[in-house]
Design a protein around this motif. Sequence first.
Motif, PDB file in Angstrom:
ATOM      1  N   UNK A 153      44.424  47.562  66.174  1.00  0.00           N
ATOM      2  CA  UNK A 153      44.771  48.094  64.759  1.00  0.00           C
ATOM      3  C   UNK A 153      44.073  49.422  64.496  1.00  0.00           C
ATOM      4  N   UNK A 154      42.721  49.422  64.479  1.00  0.00           N
ATOM      5  CA  UNK A 154      41.592  50.597  64.217  1.00  0.00           C
ATOM      6  C   UNK A 154      41.843  51.696  65.008  1.00  0.00           C
ATOM      7  N   UNK A 155      42.257  51.511  66.092  1.00  0.00           N
ATOM      8  CA  UNK A 155      42.573  52.450  66.949  1.00  0.00           C
ATOM      9  C   UNK A 155      43.824  53.346  66.531  1.00  0.00           C
ATOM     10  N   UNK A 156      44.893  52.763  66.139  1.00  0.00           N
ATOM     11  CA  UNK A 156      45.998  53.095  65.434  1.00  0.00           C
ATOM     12  C   UNK A 156      45.867  53.904  64.410  1.00  0.00           C
ATOM     13  N   UNK A 157      44.984  53.387  63.347  1.00  0.00           N
ATOM     14  CA  UNK A 157      44.853  53.995  62.065  1.00  0.00           C
ATOM     15  C   UNK A 157      43.988  55.194  62.418  1.00  0.00           C
ATOM     16  N   UNK A 158      43.068  55.339  63.473  1.00  0.00           N
ATOM     17  CA  UNK A 158      42.461  56.311  63.551  1.00  0.00           C
ATOM     18  C   UNK A 158      43.406  57.723  64.242  1.00  0.00           C
ATOM     19  N   UNK A 159      44.240  57.299  64.771  1.00  0.00           N
ATOM     20  CA  UNK A 159      45.314  58.250  65.509  1.00  0.00           C
ATOM     21  C   UNK A 159      46.124  58.975  64.288  1.00  0.00           C
ATOM     22  N   UNK A 160      46.377  58.162  63.211  1.00  0.00           N
ATOM     23  CA  UNK A 160      46.981  58.863  62.168  1.00  0.00           C
ATOM     24  C   UNK A 160      45.878  59.436  61.171  1.00  0.00           C
ATOM     25  N   UNK A 161      44.702  59.274  61.291  1.00  0.00           N
ATOM     26  CA  UNK A 161      43.579  59.850  60.612  1.00  0.00           C
ATOM     27  C   UNK A 161      43.399  59.351  59.235  1.00  0.00           C
ATOM     28  N   UNK A 162      43.628  57.850  59.032  1.00  0.00           N
ATOM     29  CA  UNK A 162      43.413  57.288  57.822  1.00  0.00           C
ATOM     30  C   UNK A 162      41.991  56.286  58.026  1.00  0.00           C
ATOM     31  N   UNK A 163      41.345  56.393  58.902  1.00  0.00           N
ATOM     32  CA  UNK A 163      39.896  55.762  58.947  1.00  0.00           C
ATOM     33  C   UNK A 163      39.159  56.619  59.844  1.00  0.00           C
ATOM     34  N   UNK A 164      37.815  56.106  59.637  1.00  0.00           N
ATOM     35  CA  UNK A 164      36.849  56.842  60.347  1.00  0.00           C
ATOM     36  C   UNK A 164      36.713  56.455  61.555  1.00  0.00           C
ATOM     37  N   UNK A 165      35.961  57.488  62.430  1.00  0.00           N
ATOM     38  CA  UNK A 165      35.581  57.035  63.708  1.00  0.00           C
ATOM     39  C   UNK A 165      34.474  55.749  64.087  1.00  0.00           C
ATOM     40  N   UNK A 166      33.365  55.712  62.875  1.00  0.00           N
ATOM     41  CA  UNK A 166      32.785  54.728  62.933  1.00  0.00           C
ATOM     42  C   UNK A 166      33.458  53.342  63.065  1.00  0.00           C
ATOM     43  N   UNK A 167      34.369  53.278  62.314  1.00  0.00           N
ATOM     44  CA  UNK A 167      35.172  51.663  62.410  1.00  0.00           C
ATOM     45  C   UNK A 167      35.840  51.594  63.734  1.00  0.00           C
ATOM     46  N   UNK A 168      36.278  52.512  64.272  1.00  0.00           N
ATOM     47  CA  UNK A 168      36.699  52.397  65.548  1.00  0.00           C
ATOM     48  C   UNK A 168      35.747  52.050  66.638  1.00  0.00           C
ATOM     49  N   UNK A 169      34.637  52.801  66.543  1.00  0.00           N
ATOM     50  CA  UNK A 169      33.346  52.359  67.360  1.00  0.00           C
ATOM     51  C   UNK A 169      32.809  50.681  67.298  1.00  0.00           C
ATOM     52  N   UNK A 170      32.732  50.480  65.927  1.00  0.00           N
ATOM     53  CA  UNK A 170      32.367  49.243  65.502  1.00  0.00           C
ATOM     54  C   UNK A 170      33.259  48.117  66.255  1.00  0.00           C
ATOM     55  N   UNK A 171      34.713  48.395  66.246  1.00  0.00           N
ATOM     56  CA  UNK A 171      35.676  47.498  66.707  1.00  0.00           C
ATOM     57  C   UNK A 171      35.621  47.501  68.282  1.00  0.00           C
ATOM     58  N   UNK A 172      35.336  48.501  68.961  1.00  0.00           N
ATOM     59  CA  UNK A 172      34.956  48.522  70.410  1.00  0.00           C
ATOM     60  C   UNK A 172      33.780  47.789  70.579  1.00  0.00           C
ATOM     61  N   UNK A 173      32.800  47.603  69.839  1.00  0.00           N
ATOM     62  CA  UNK A 173      31.623  46.970  70.351  1.00  0.00           C
ATOM     63  C   UNK A 173      31.761  45.273  69.914  1.00  0.00           C
ATOM     64  N   UNK A 174      32.327  45.189  68.908  1.00  0.00           N
ATOM     65  CA  UNK A 174      32.757  43.812  68.626  1.00  0.00           C
ATOM     66  C   UNK A 174      33.540  43.294  69.855  1.00  0.00           C
ATOM     67  N   UNK A 175      34.492  43.841  70.315  1.00  0.00           N
ATOM     68  CA  UNK A 175      35.539  43.556  71.322  1.00  0.00           C
ATOM     69  C   UNK A 175      34.555  43.503  72.922  1.00  0.00           C
ATOM     70  N   UNK A 176      33.685  44.123  73.124  1.00  0.00           N
ATOM     71  CA  UNK A 176      32.731  43.960  74.250  1.00  0.00           C
ATOM     72  C   UNK A 176      31.915  42.701  73.969  1.00  0.00           C
ATOM     73  N   UNK A 177      31.480  42.562  72.853  1.00  0.00           N
ATOM     74  CA  UNK A 177      30.358  41.300  72.661  1.00  0.00           C
ATOM     75  C   UNK A 177      31.212  40.013  72.803  1.00  0.00           C
ATOM     76  N   UNK A 178      32.511  40.197  72.539  1.00  0.00           N
ATOM     77  CA  UNK A 178      33.347  38.943  72.661  1.00  0.00           C
ATOM     78  C   UNK A 178      33.498  38.680  74.099  1.00  0.00           C
ATOM     79  N   UNK A 179      33.924  39.733  74.872  1.00  0.00           N
ATOM     80  CA  UNK A 179      33.951  39.625  76.407  1.00  0.00           C
ATOM     81  C   UNK A 179      32.647  39.052  76.878  1.00  0.00           C
ATOM     82  N   UNK A 180      31.395  39.523  76.611  1.00  0.00           N
ATOM     83  CA  UNK A 180      30.334  38.902  76.905  1.00  0.00           C
ATOM     84  C   UNK A 180      30.023  37.370  76.572  1.00  0.00           C
ATOM     85  N   UNK A 181      30.101  37.144  75.491  1.00  0.00           N
ATOM     86  CA  UNK A 181      30.368  35.771  75.067  1.00  0.00           C
ATOM     87  C   UNK A 181      31.153  34.775  75.833  1.00  0.00           C
TER      88      UNK A 181
END
Length: 416
Positions: A153-181
């Motif tokens: 979802x955040x990646x789609x918003x970032x492609x439209x320019x409606x969200x910051x890059x920091x939010x996308x980086x945070x979402x990627x990090x959350x996904x990686x933490x979930x994979x590790x858990x």
Amino acid sequence: MEEEKDATRQEMAAEVSRVIRSERKRGRAGLFVWLIALMAVLALVGWWLWPDDGEVQWQIHNLDRGDMVLTATATGSLEPKSEVSVGAEISGLITQVLVDENDQVTEGQVLALFDTDELEVALEQAEAQLALSRASVAEAEATLDEARVDERRISALRERGTTAQAELDSAVAARKRAEAKLAYARASVRQAEASVLQARTRLEKAVITSPINGVVLQRSIEPGNTVAASFQTPVLFLLAEDLKAMELHVSMDEADVGMVEAGQTATFTVDAWSGREFSAEVLKVHLYPSVDNNVVTYTTVLSVDNSDGLLKPGMTATATIETGRREDVLRVPNMAFRFTPPAADGSGGGLFSHPGARAGSNRAGPSNTVWVLRDGAPTRVVVKTGASDGRYTELPGDELAEADEVITGMQSAVIP
């Protein structure tokens, strides 16, 4: 006064005469004793030096040809063909012992049981931990799914320019933490499964079973005993395979081991069955020696058929192994090698024998010496010897011929 002195002198003269006569008699008696002793010594010396004209009756053996069976003898003990020590890999309290010594057992039969209360509790705890680990896996999978959705979802918003890059980086990090858990949860499941397997295995080891078909030779536990298997496996039972086939382990002397090889037949006796012989066959001769008090022996293993069940493990046996045969050979009795005539003229020996009976300090000769009767007199012959069966020795040389009269002994002398 003068008369008294004369009487005294006469008495003294008479006393002196008596003493002189007594000494003369004693001297004659001593001289007589010495003469008798001298005559006895002269008689003994004369007998010693007097020639002996007695005729000796020799015990002779006419050399012949025959067959010889060569053997080697050794002692040892009977042992089961295979022994198995049954031990315990866990510590605990023995609650039941289901077999006794001499009982026949089959493979897989239960021999003893441990108290399993603690082991069952440990298994339940391991299974509960496994359930928790599996639940953690399910939770980690749900968290990962949620993180992936947020990242898309955040990646789609970032492609439209409606969200910051920091939010996308945070979402990627959350996904990686979930994979590790999720990976950690799945590893926890595998660890819990191993714990369950370990607890179940320990519970299974609380049941002691027989690994073979055989008989119980020894039982070392009783119900109520506590077994500690901390440093080494304690032996609870000693089992033997079917005692209808046993082995005889004998100590073969190094002088005979060169003649013994696999496949040779043998017989042996045991004290429990006096007068009865049992058959055996040589299986192998161990290469490594045993040295005891500088005596070198080699362990030789023989197979024994015990179908009738008369033989027991541990019985002491004396085995005679047939190491070879000699057919139609010239042979001499072994007693002929042990005989030495006391003198060339055949006179008897001993403490009071004539000097001729002890003449010659090396009359026996080497160990392969025999005496042959030739022209009525014993003649020493050194022969070449071969194999021996204990009674006879083979003569492979040509020093003697068939029908030669070999002396084996001597009878009492006959005085003409």
